[in-house]
Scaffold this active site. Sequence first.
Site, mmCIF file in Angstrom:
data_model
loop_
_atom_site.group_PDB
_atom_site.id
_atom_site.type_symbol
_atom_site.label_atom_id
_atom_site.label_comp_id
_atom_site.label_asym_id
_atom_site.label_seq_id
_atom_site.Cartn_x
_atom_site.Cartn_y
_atom_site.Cartn_z
ATOM 1 N N ASP A 17 -61.887 -92.355 -30.846
ATOM 2 C CA ASP A 17 -61.764 -91.620 -32.103
ATOM 3 C C ASP A 17 -63.124 -91.462 -32.775
ATOM 4 O OD1 ASP A 17 -60.468 -90.313 -34.145
ATOM 5 O OD2 ASP A 17 -59.779 -92.139 -35.142
ATOM 6 N N TRP A 22 -68.413 -87.745 -36.249
ATOM 7 C CA TRP A 22 -69.794 -87.919 -35.782
ATOM 8 C C TRP A 22 -70.561 -86.615 -35.953
ATOM 9 C CZ3 TRP A 22 -73.044 -85.733 -32.228
ATOM 10 C CH2 TRP A 22 -74.156 -86.463 -31.827
ATOM 11 N N ARG A 30 -68.318 -79.222 -34.258
ATOM 12 C CA ARG A 30 -67.367 -80.215 -33.751
ATOM 13 C C ARG A 30 -67.429 -80.310 -32.226
ATOM 14 N NH1 ARG A 30 -62.986 -82.585 -36.259
ATOM 15 N NH2 ARG A 30 -61.310 -83.311 -34.894
ATOM 16 N N GLU A 64 -49.812 -84.378 -29.154
ATOM 17 C CA GLU A 64 -49.995 -83.802 -30.484
ATOM 18 C C GLU A 64 -51.262 -82.953 -30.601
ATOM 19 O OE1 GLU A 64 -49.260 -87.103 -29.983
ATOM 20 O OE2 GLU A 64 -47.140 -86.842 -30.456
ATOM 21 N N ASN A 65 -52.189 -83.119 -29.652
ATOM 22 C CA ASN A 65 -53.451 -82.377 -29.729
ATOM 23 C C ASN A 65 -53.276 -80.872 -29.542
ATOM 24 O OD1 ASN A 65 -55.562 -84.956 -28.224
ATOM 25 N ND2 ASN A 65 -55.044 -84.570 -30.368
ATOM 26 N N TRP A 66 -52.112 -80.447 -29.043
ATOM 27 C CA TRP A 66 -51.861 -78.999 -28.908
ATOM 28 C C TRP A 66 -51.825 -78.318 -30.272
ATOM 29 C CZ3 TRP A 66 -52.604 -77.050 -24.349
ATOM 30 C CH2 TRP A 66 -52.309 -77.785 -23.193
ATOM 31 N N LEU A 184 -52.062 -96.908 -33.835
ATOM 32 C CA LEU A 184 -51.959 -96.717 -32.394
ATOM 33 C C LEU A 184 -51.751 -95.260 -31.996
ATOM 34 C CD1 LEU A 184 -49.870 -99.827 -31.313
ATOM 35 C CD2 LEU A 184 -52.343 -99.556 -31.508
ATOM 36 N N SER A 185 -51.358 -94.416 -32.917
ATOM 37 C CA SER A 185 -51.270 -92.970 -32.677
ATOM 38 C C SER A 185 -50.502 -92.613 -31.403
ATOM 39 C CB SER A 185 -52.680 -92.360 -32.632
ATOM 40 O OG SER A 185 -53.312 -92.500 -33.887
#
Length: 229
Positions: A17, A22, A30, A64-66, A184-185
Amino acid sequence: MTKADTVKARHVAIIMDGNGRWAKKRHMPRALGHQRGVEAVRKVVRGARDFGLEALTIYAFSTENWRRPEDEISDLMTLMKRFIVSDLDEFAEAGIRLKIIGDYKAFNPDVVALIEDALARTADNTGTTLAVALNYGSHDEIARAASAAAAKGAITPETIAAELDTADMPPLDLLIRTSGEERLSNFLLWQAAYAELYFTDVLWPDFTADHLKEAMDAFATRERRYGGR
């Protein structure tokens, strides 16, 4: 616990993560944060091999990243392909076995082809197993495992565990999350039942093999009771 009683971690997992933060701190795109994150993966995989880890599991792309913007997903897919192409020879020569957990076949055919070639080329390797979580979510994994167990007979913790994506890997010892977040996602929820948790403020692109060693050393000092006394 005395030094003689310390236990070495066999299987470490990492929630990588902080790529976006950063980049934001440095007023950079990004996508550059994700690029630097891939470089961190290289360093940590080499460290895992050098430290004698049996297995390292990294959370690369969740179910979930979709929901992320299409251009960011495209950048991530491009980085994934570059990583496979550029690093596969090194992994193969180093004896690293690549494993995928999650439904990677949901990706575009060119990505799937690269992944399957990498899996085939490293299938017989006996060194560190690098498990990459792609299109992975723990709720989905547990549901699939329970369904598969039910199709064969009784549903018990043991029959479900035998159907998990990680069934052929050592039990999870240590789960690390970078960037200061402490959740923990939807990652390895079943496997983390008795794992030690380690949270660090270090953003993933800055995470090194030395940081991995620090986490493993911290693990070695913990007393694991598994519900006992």
